[in-house]
Design a protein around this motif. Structure first.
Motif, PDB file in Angstrom:
ATOM      1  N   LEU A 105     -44.456 -20.308  54.413  1.00  0.00           N
ATOM      2  CA  LEU A 105     -44.938 -18.937  54.537  1.00  0.00           C
ATOM      3  C   LEU A 105     -45.067 -18.218  53.204  1.00  0.00           C
ATOM      4  O   LEU A 105     -46.130 -17.704  52.861  1.00  0.00           O
ATOM      5  N   TRP A 106     -44.017 -18.174  52.428  1.00  0.00           N
ATOM      6  CA  TRP A 106     -44.003 -17.374  51.205  1.00  0.00           C
ATOM      7  C   TRP A 106     -44.300 -18.176  49.940  1.00  0.00           C
ATOM      8  O   TRP A 106     -44.360 -17.613  48.856  1.00  0.00           O
ATOM      9  N   GLN A 107     -44.416 -19.504  50.071  1.00  0.00           N
ATOM     10  CA  GLN A 107     -44.698 -20.379  48.926  1.00  0.00           C
ATOM     11  C   GLN A 107     -43.603 -20.326  47.854  1.00  0.00           C
ATOM     12  O   GLN A 107     -43.871 -20.515  46.674  1.00  0.00           O
ATOM     13  N   PHE A 108     -42.359 -20.074  48.268  1.00  0.00           N
ATOM     14  CA  PHE A 108     -41.229 -20.127  47.357  1.00  0.00           C
ATOM     15  C   PHE A 108     -40.953 -21.584  47.001  1.00  0.00           C
ATOM     16  O   PHE A 108     -41.229 -22.493  47.789  1.00  0.00           O
ATOM     17  N   LYS A 109     -40.373 -21.807  45.838  1.00  0.00           N
ATOM     18  CA  LYS A 109     -40.015 -23.154  45.390  1.00  0.00           C
ATOM     19  C   LYS A 109     -38.505 -23.335  45.533  1.00  0.00           C
ATOM     20  O   LYS A 109     -37.733 -22.497  45.085  1.00  0.00           O
ATOM     21  N   ASP A 110     -38.125 -24.432  46.161  1.00  0.00           N
ATOM     22  CA  ASP A 110     -36.723 -24.806  46.277  1.00  0.00           C
ATOM     23  C   ASP A 110     -36.546 -26.151  45.571  1.00  0.00           C
ATOM     24  O   ASP A 110     -37.407 -27.033  45.676  1.00  0.00           O
ATOM     25  N   ASP A 111     -35.458 -26.301  44.837  1.00  0.00           N
ATOM     26  CA  ASP A 111     -35.176 -27.520  44.090  1.00  0.00           C
ATOM     27  C   ASP A 111     -34.133 -28.354  44.821  1.00  0.00           C
ATOM     28  O   ASP A 111     -33.105 -27.824  45.246  1.00  0.00           O
ATOM     29  N   VAL A 112     -34.408 -29.647  44.937  1.00  0.00           N
ATOM     30  CA  VAL A 112     -33.487 -30.565  45.598  1.00  0.00           C
ATOM     31  C   VAL A 112     -33.125 -31.674  44.619  1.00  0.00           C
ATOM     32  O   VAL A 112     -34.005 -32.241  43.972  1.00  0.00           O
ATOM     33  N   ARG A 113     -31.822 -31.951  44.522  1.00  0.00           N
ATOM     34  CA  ARG A 113     -31.355 -33.075  43.718  1.00  0.00           C
ATOM     35  C   ARG A 113     -30.656 -34.053  44.656  1.00  0.00           C
ATOM     36  O   ARG A 113     -29.773 -33.680  45.423  1.00  0.00           O
ATOM     37  N   ILE A 114     -31.099 -35.292  44.597  1.00  0.00           N
ATOM     38  CA  ILE A 114     -30.506 -36.352  45.406  1.00  0.00           C
ATOM     39  C   ILE A 114     -29.800 -37.304  44.451  1.00  0.00           C
ATOM     40  O   ILE A 114     -30.399 -37.774  43.479  1.00  0.00           O
ATOM     41  N   GLN A 115     -28.545 -37.558  44.722  1.00  0.00           N
ATOM     42  CA  GLN A 115     -27.730 -38.432  43.872  1.00  0.00           C
ATOM     43  C   GLN A 115     -27.299 -39.642  44.690  1.00  0.00           C
ATOM     44  O   GLN A 115     -26.658 -39.485  45.732  1.00  0.00           O
ATOM     45  N   LEU A 116     -27.650 -40.832  44.221  1.00  0.00           N
ATOM     46  CA  LEU A 116     -27.218 -42.078  44.853  1.00  0.00           C
ATOM     47  C   LEU A 116     -26.113 -42.686  43.996  1.00  0.00           C
ATOM     48  O   LEU A 116     -26.255 -42.773  42.778  1.00  0.00           O
TER      49      LEU A 116
END
Length: 161
Positions: A105-116
């Motif tokens: 909807l708002w085109q906000f950016k969310d950051d995701v970090r995946i750690q293996l």
């Protein structure tokens, strides 16, 4: 009632509707511990969610899989593709993948970090999701983590291990 007062009242009503729609749209486990009120407070005041070994929110438990690192890396890539998240950085040596999610909807950016991480005969998968804007995410970052784990487990052919 003055026109200004009516306008303010209408804007407040709209804001409440947007917040409620956001909270409900994120399909969050409201009935799980620590309870509705604690969850509501967290979702409207926090813009980060991350997995832990012993989390306050059970759904944010770090997941472990009895698979090889290579298998989990491939499944991670499949999950990110399925979800349509943009991979912004990879660090194979450290077992990290960074992705960016753009909200609909708002085109906000969310950051995701995946750690293996290799842990004995299992691969531990930690996830951290953070919004770039705002103080409360309405549970969006929790939803990102749950969506990632669901897609990862489909790619691995396992159920919530």
């Amino acid at each position: 009632m003055s026109l200004l007062f009516k306008l303010v009242l209408a804007l407040l009503a709209l804001a409440v509707i947007v917040v409620i729609a956001g909270l409900m749209g994120n399909r969050l486990p409201w009935s799980e511990p620590p309870g509705v009120w604690q969850r509501l407070l967290t979702y409207i005041t926090t813009n980060v969610a991350e997995t832990r070994l012993d989390p306050v929110y059970p759904e944010l438990r770090e997941r472990r899989y009895t698979k090889t690192m290579a298998t989990v890396r491939i499944a991670t890539d499949q999950a990110l593709t399925e979800l349509g998240w943009e991979v912004s950085k990879r660090d194979e040596e450290r077992g990290q993948v960074h992705a960016v999610i753009t909200t609909a909807l708002w085109q906000f950016k969310d950051d995701v970090r995946i750690q293996l991480r290799q842990e004995d005969s299992q691969i531990a998968v930690e996830v951290r999701s953070a919004s770039r804007v705002g103080r409360g995410d309405l549970g969006a970052n929790t939803r990102h983590i749950l969506d990632f784990y669901a897609a990862l487990e489909r790619a691995l052919g396992v159920t919530n291990s």
